[in-house]
Write a protein that holds these residues in place. Structure first.
Motif, PDB file in Angstrom:
ATOM      1  N   VAL A   9      18.108  47.053  26.451  1.00 56.23           N
ATOM      2  CA  VAL A   9      18.426  47.854  27.641  1.00 56.23           C
ATOM      3  C   VAL A   9      17.284  48.835  27.899  1.00 56.23           C
ATOM      4  O   VAL A   9      16.841  49.551  26.988  1.00 56.23           O
ATOM      5  N   MET A  10      16.817  48.854  29.145  1.00 53.65           N
ATOM      6  CA  MET A  10      15.767  49.796  29.549  1.00 53.65           C
ATOM      7  C   MET A  10      16.250  50.616  30.742  1.00 53.65           C
ATOM      8  O   MET A  10      16.851  50.090  31.664  1.00 53.65           O
ATOM      9  N   VAL A  11      16.001  51.927  30.694  1.00 47.44           N
ATOM     10  CA  VAL A  11      16.280  52.790  31.844  1.00 47.44           C
ATOM     11  C   VAL A  11      15.010  53.576  32.172  1.00 47.44           C
ATOM     12  O   VAL A  11      14.417  54.222  31.288  1.00 47.44           O
ATOM     13  N   GLY A  12      14.592  53.483  33.400  1.00 40.03           N
ATOM     14  CA  GLY A  12      13.400  54.206  33.846  1.00 40.03           C
ATOM     15  C   GLY A  12      12.190  53.954  32.942  1.00 40.03           C
ATOM     16  O   GLY A  12      11.417  54.864  32.654  1.00 40.03           O
ATOM     17  N   GLY A  13      12.066  52.707  32.493  1.00 43.01           N
ATOM     18  CA  GLY A  13      10.920  52.341  31.666  1.00 43.01           C
ATOM     19  C   GLY A  13      11.083  52.663  30.183  1.00 43.01           C
ATOM     20  O   GLY A  13      10.241  52.268  29.371  1.00 43.01           O
ATOM     21  N   ASP A  14      12.151  53.364  29.826  1.00 44.09           N
ATOM     22  CA  ASP A  14      12.392  53.670  28.408  1.00 44.09           C
ATOM     23  C   ASP A  14      13.372  52.674  27.809  1.00 44.09           C
ATOM     24  O   ASP A  14      14.438  52.437  28.365  1.00 44.09           O
ATOM     25  N   TRP A  15      13.013  52.126  26.663  1.00 48.72           N
ATOM     26  CA  TRP A  15      13.964  51.275  25.954  1.00 48.72           C
ATOM     27  C   TRP A  15      15.060  52.158  25.361  1.00 48.72           C
ATOM     28  O   TRP A  15      14.781  53.067  24.592  1.00 48.72           O
ATOM     29  N   LEU A  16      16.298  51.883  25.745  1.00 51.36           N
ATOM     30  CA  LEU A  16      17.429  52.599  25.127  1.00 51.36           C
ATOM     31  C   LEU A  16      18.066  51.749  24.044  1.00 51.36           C
ATOM     32  O   LEU A  16      18.745  52.257  23.158  1.00 51.36           O
ATOM     33  N   MET A  17      17.853  50.431  24.131  1.00 45.19           N
ATOM     34  CA  MET A  17      18.351  49.532  23.071  1.00 45.19           C
ATOM     35  C   MET A  17      17.360  48.387  22.916  1.00 45.19           C
ATOM     36  O   MET A  17      16.882  47.840  23.909  1.00 45.19           O
ATOM     37  N   ARG A  18      17.057  48.041  21.680  1.00 49.93           N
ATOM     38  CA  ARG A  18      16.247  46.852  21.356  1.00 49.93           C
ATOM     39  C   ARG A  18      16.972  46.088  20.267  1.00 49.93           C
ATOM     40  O   ARG A  18      17.353  46.678  19.249  1.00 49.93           O
ATOM     41  N   GLY A  19      17.141  44.775  20.470  1.00 48.52           N
ATOM     42  CA  GLY A  19      17.794  43.949  19.444  1.00 48.52           C
ATOM     43  C   GLY A  19      19.142  44.511  19.039  1.00 48.52           C
ATOM     44  O   GLY A  19      19.512  44.491  17.873  1.00 48.52           O
ATOM     45  N   ARG A  20      19.863  45.011  20.011  1.00 53.72           N
ATOM     46  CA  ARG A  20      21.214  45.598  19.859  1.00 53.72           C
ATOM     47  C   ARG A  20      21.239  46.904  19.078  1.00 53.72           C
ATOM     48  O   ARG A  20      22.310  47.436  18.770  1.00 53.72           O
ATOM     49  N   GLU A  21      20.086  47.479  18.792  1.00 52.58           N
ATOM     50  CA  GLU A  21      20.078  48.792  18.147  1.00 52.58           C
ATOM     51  C   GLU A  21      19.809  49.864  19.202  1.00 52.58           C
ATOM     52  O   GLU A  21      18.743  49.877  19.822  1.00 52.58           O
ATOM     53  N   VAL A  22      20.793  50.748  19.394  1.00 51.21           N
ATOM     54  CA  VAL A  22      20.613  51.826  20.367  1.00 51.21           C
ATOM     55  C   VAL A  22      19.638  52.852  19.802  1.00 51.21           C
ATOM     56  O   VAL A  22      19.786  53.299  18.656  1.00 51.21           O
ATOM     57  N   LEU A  23      18.626  53.195  20.610  1.00 48.75           N
ATOM     58  CA  LEU A  23      17.533  54.038  20.106  1.00 48.75           C
ATOM     59  C   LEU A  23      17.706  55.513  20.481  1.00 48.75           C
ATOM     60  O   LEU A  23      17.110  56.377  19.859  1.00 48.75           O
ATOM     61  N   SER A  24      18.527  55.782  21.485  1.00 50.79           N
ATOM     62  CA  SER A  24      18.599  57.148  22.003  1.00 50.79           C
ATOM     63  C   SER A  24      19.772  57.955  21.446  1.00 50.79           C
ATOM     64  O   SER A  24      19.921  59.129  21.773  1.00 50.79           O
ATOM     65  N   LEU A  25      20.584  57.328  20.628  1.00 57.72           N
ATOM     66  CA  LEU A  25      21.731  58.028  20.029  1.00 57.72           C
ATOM     67  C   LEU A  25      21.821  57.657  18.557  1.00 57.72           C
ATOM     68  O   LEU A  25      21.481  56.533  18.173  1.00 57.72           O
ATOM     69  N   GLU A  26      22.307  58.630  17.758  1.00 49.02           N
ATOM     70  CA  GLU A  26      22.515  58.322  16.332  1.00 49.02           C
ATOM     71  C   GLU A  26      23.911  57.738  16.168  1.00 49.02           C
ATOM     72  O   GLU A  26      24.902  58.469  16.117  1.00 49.02           O
ATOM     73  N   ARG A  27      23.962  56.442  16.064  1.00 46.61           N
ATOM     74  CA  ARG A  27      25.234  55.724  16.056  1.00 46.61           C
ATOM     75  C   ARG A  27      26.243  56.288  15.051  1.00 46.61           C
ATOM     76  O   ARG A  27      27.395  56.538  15.371  1.00 46.61           O
ATOM     77  N   LYS A  28      25.787  56.494  13.832  1.00 45.91           N
ATOM     78  CA  LYS A  28      26.714  56.969  12.787  1.00 45.91           C
ATOM     79  C   LYS A  28      27.293  58.337  13.112  1.00 45.91           C
ATOM     80  O   LYS A  28      28.484  58.576  12.961  1.00 45.91           O
ATOM     81  N   LYS A  29      26.402  59.234  13.555  1.00 46.53           N
ATOM     82  CA  LYS A  29      26.856  60.591  13.884  1.00 46.53           C
ATOM     83  C   LYS A  29      27.822  60.565  15.071  1.00 46.53           C
ATOM     84  O   LYS A  29      28.849  61.255  15.078  1.00 46.53           O
ATOM     85  N   VAL A  30      27.484  59.756  16.066  1.00 50.36           N
ATOM     86  CA  VAL A  30      28.345  59.655  17.250  1.00 50.36           C
ATOM     87  C   VAL A  30      29.746  59.189  16.847  1.00 50.36           C
ATOM     88  O   VAL A  30      30.758  59.773  17.264  1.00 50.36           O
ATOM     89  N   LEU A  31      29.805  58.147  16.025  1.00 53.04           N
ATOM     90  CA  LEU A  31      31.104  57.638  15.592  1.00 53.04           C
ATOM     91  C   LEU A  31      31.842  58.675  14.745  1.00 53.04           C
ATOM     92  O   LEU A  31      33.042  58.905  14.919  1.00 53.04           O
ATOM     93  N   ARG A  32      31.120  59.327  13.856  1.00 53.81           N
ATOM     94  CA  ARG A  32      31.739  60.323  12.966  1.00 53.81           C
ATOM     95  C   ARG A  32      32.350  61.461  13.789  1.00 53.81           C
ATOM     96  O   ARG A  32      33.494  61.844  13.570  1.00 53.81           O
ATOM     97  N   ASP A  33      31.588  61.974  14.753  1.00 52.51           N
ATOM     98  CA  ASP A  33      32.088  63.088  15.577  1.00 52.51           C
ATOM     99  C   ASP A  33      33.336  62.677  16.360  1.00 52.51           C
ATOM    100  O   ASP A  33      34.304  63.443  16.455  1.00 52.51           O
ATOM    101  N   ALA A  34      33.304  61.487  16.935  1.00 60.56           N
ATOM    102  CA  ALA A  34      34.450  61.041  17.734  1.00 60.56           C
ATOM    103  C   ALA A  34      35.670  60.830  16.843  1.00 60.56           C
ATOM    104  O   ALA A  34      36.793  61.198  17.201  1.00 60.56           O
TER     105      ALA A  34
END
Lengths: 440, 440
Positions: free
Chosen positions: A397-422
């Protein structure tokens, strides 16, 4: 920064919705530089991304969501009276900036993983939503809700406007976050406040207005009883039925309503799964589209529709119109993808900027694999996307030229922390639900 | 061989549909030996599989499919008159044993990847289907179709019976393949042949009968015109409306039909997506279930419903009943999962053997991850499975104690070869379609 995506099945999502069987996309900085057919040209200094035959298409636009409500996903769904028993007490007690941030981050993670690059949101503490969205890197039209039912973040309409002003002040001119104002719905905002919002909107022509409209039987009854009108007429009387109004739902619209809406140049966000799950009915999407109203595909919040990607909506969107028309013909697959991309961008007034892969537009794009046995063979790529593709098939996934996800790994958020907080917030919800249940 | 699955959220799919938050399952040879709560006991010589908190539940049952029709997935879907323009000519020209094997293998791969452990099929050259299914390791109730429209594998009803006899002879007593006979539908089989099939079924009480029934407006019109009856009455008159008849679709059934069906103890395979995509309408599933008719969730062939897993059907199944009832209440999530497992097994007459995790039953089970942001938080696991889980969340699949998939790798089929063979047939289809289009 220059990126050349080669060896792709390009779906540019331009007017004719062509399919470029073997094509390439050149991204320069934040914009699309060129889209081409066949072998890619040599571009000095460009990073080459070989798409391996995968689909590369416009990122998707979800024009109606309540991101933070991921916290309520599936909560008490088959419990009688879940709204008054659980949801409202939980919202009143727990919907604070921290919880809103946690729920919104979880939503952003899911949206990116599902190929949504632009989202419209309306909720409380919307400035917090905007900060999380800006940080996640997706594009958002983010509306501060104004309502008269003592919502979690404002005790009065004045406070609601103050929150809106704060949101606008902080994000005016932001390249991805567009501040918006969101009267909750006709019945929950009221004529006086809607009129005030209309005047405010006159003074803020760059701030989109979004609201729930013509969603339920109860709303129809309210409009008839209070104003002797249909909801569309109530909003028209308030001065809000205007160019660019983002109307979510619009289930209960008849021919006359549709004419009024088309004439006023409003836009519609269609929430098939949310409407279907509530047993409310089927919005006349094909009729609205025929009248020239831009209609996008949206998910509503996860409390109503459970998931936030558009692939999960595609089959319902198509099937509902076919059921309404009692025929296979309505809502061809190509139109479903059109709604999810270029039409969704129109709904949000962003069609000059996103919604298709065209030179000069923002580089919002996704790469989707069609390699699963579930998707093969492919005879009509739009049918494959609508009826056999899942959000898990989105690779990049790319937004405005920035890759936000490559090979299903989201680059702009810390997945573990996001899940833990929620999950921490969900833990509090569960404890409160247990307390409510124990109290009987 | 002894396998102990520990640290699982076990959904045994027994009568009360309990949730075992932390449990274990002990498999001995091909059967479930025990299911327990809490820490697993020490079992000498058992292979330990730590499920890491994932769901372990009964494998799913898909009681109506045309596996080989994966070859037609999405073909000409939005083309006017695709049936006569493409499908029938392609079927007549290409549906031969080799193509049926290729399409069936692709379907088996998809079914396993999606957590379906038992499938009912009706198509042509069904002995070939049975060989592929036996080789793939899933369980199948596989019906040789008998029809009067000159289908690809029999020129006469006598030939149709001969094919059925061949299927029964080859697979009688097989541990996973159950031969079946499949009158295509009332209008396409006719009274005389249905009566003959009823007599044949009297002599073969172990061979299930499956057919399309009360599916379309055209069928209603045919039944009225030809017999002055409704389709259910036509089948009753032919002597086929009998205990265990597997009826696919049953959209057009009224209260009287439902009473007749319940009294006769027939079963129903509900195809929500297939019916919705065709714009045909919504089957009265809740009414049939209330009358005591076992109703399972099925996919139909990929030409009609595109995918063969049951997760893709769950939201439509639930939403359709809620839309029919104009309320959130009908079809709770737990009932959707019940239909996909234990009720599906009842529909196929296999409930003594599969459909739940109970000591003595066959070890048909799947492991499903709930770790995706899209699925979190989990408040009601059945809601999570129905509205937020995808076939790609299935990690492991076991049938009769044999692992057919581990870590999403299917072990019983050569994925690459299966895809290659299917795509080769699709290539012939595309060439023929181009020829048809060129001819105008």
């Amino acid at each position: 920064m220059s990126i050349l995506i080669t060896n792709a099945t390009v779906l540019p999502c331009t007017e004719d919705m062509p399919v470029v069987d073997k094509g390439w996309v050149h991204v320069e900085g934040e914009v699309i530089k060129a889209v081409g057919v066949g072998e890619a040209p040599a571009i000095v200094g460009a990073e080459i991304v070989d798409a391996g035959g995968d689909v590369v298409m416009s990122g998707m636009v979800n024009p109606h969501c309540h991101m933070a409500m991921t916290l309520f996903r599936g909560l008490g769904e088959d419990v009688d009276d879940r709204l008054y028993r659980y949801i409202l007490p939980l919202e009143r007690k727990f919907v604070r900036p921290e919880a809103v941030r946690a729920g919104t981050a979880l939503a952003a993670l899911e949206l990116i993983e599902g190929g949504v690059t632009t989202v419209a949101d309306m909720y409380y503490f919307e400035t917090e939503v905007a900060r999380v969205v800006a940080n996640a890197g997706i594009r958002g039209v983010l509306g501060q809700t104004i309502a008269d039912f003592d919502p979690p973040d404002h005790k009065s309409v004045d406070e609601g406007f103050a929150l809106t002003e704060q949101l606008v002040a902080e994000f005016a001119g932001h390249d991805r976050v567009i501040p918006s104002i969101a009267p909750h719905a006709p019945y929950s905002t009221g004529m006086t406040t809607m009129e005030r919002i209309a005047r405010w909107a006159d003074d803020h022509p760059d701030v989109p207005v979004q609201m729930h409209l013509a969603e339920s039987d109860a709303e129809m009854a309210w409009a008839e009883k209070t104003h002797g009108m249909r909801p569309i007429e109530v909003v028209e009387k308030a001065g809000l039925l205007r160019r660019g109004l983002i109307c979510a739902h619009c289930l209960h619209v008849d021919e006359t309503d549709i004419e009024r809406m088309a004439h006023a140049k409003v836009c519609v966000a269609h929430n098939a799964r949310s409407n279907g799950k509530a047993g409310r009915g089927i919005a006349p999407v094909e009729a609205m589209r025929k009248a020239g109203i831009p209609v996008g595909i949206s998910t509503d919040g996860a409390m109503s529709g459970n998931t936030l990607d558009l692939f999960s909506q595609f089959a319902p969107v198509s099937m509902f119109q076919k059921l309404l028309g009692h025929s296979r013909k309505p809502m061809a697959s190509v139109d479903v993808v059109r709604m999810a991309t270029r039409d969704g961008a129109k709904v949000l007034g962003l069609d000059a900027k996103v919604g298709s892969l065209e030179p000069g537009k923002q580089a919002d794009l996704i790469r989707v694999s069609l390699a699963s046995p579930r998707q093969q063979p492919v005879y009509d790529i739009y049918s494959t996307l609508v009826f056999a593709t899942l959000p898990t098939d989105v690779c990049d996934v790319m937004v405005g030229g920035d890759w936000l996800m490559r090979g299903r790994e989201v680059l702009s958020l810390e997945r573990k922390k996001v899940l833990r907080d929620a999950l921490q917030v969900a833990h509090s919800f569960k404890a409160e639900m247990a307390r409510i249940d124990a109290a009987g």
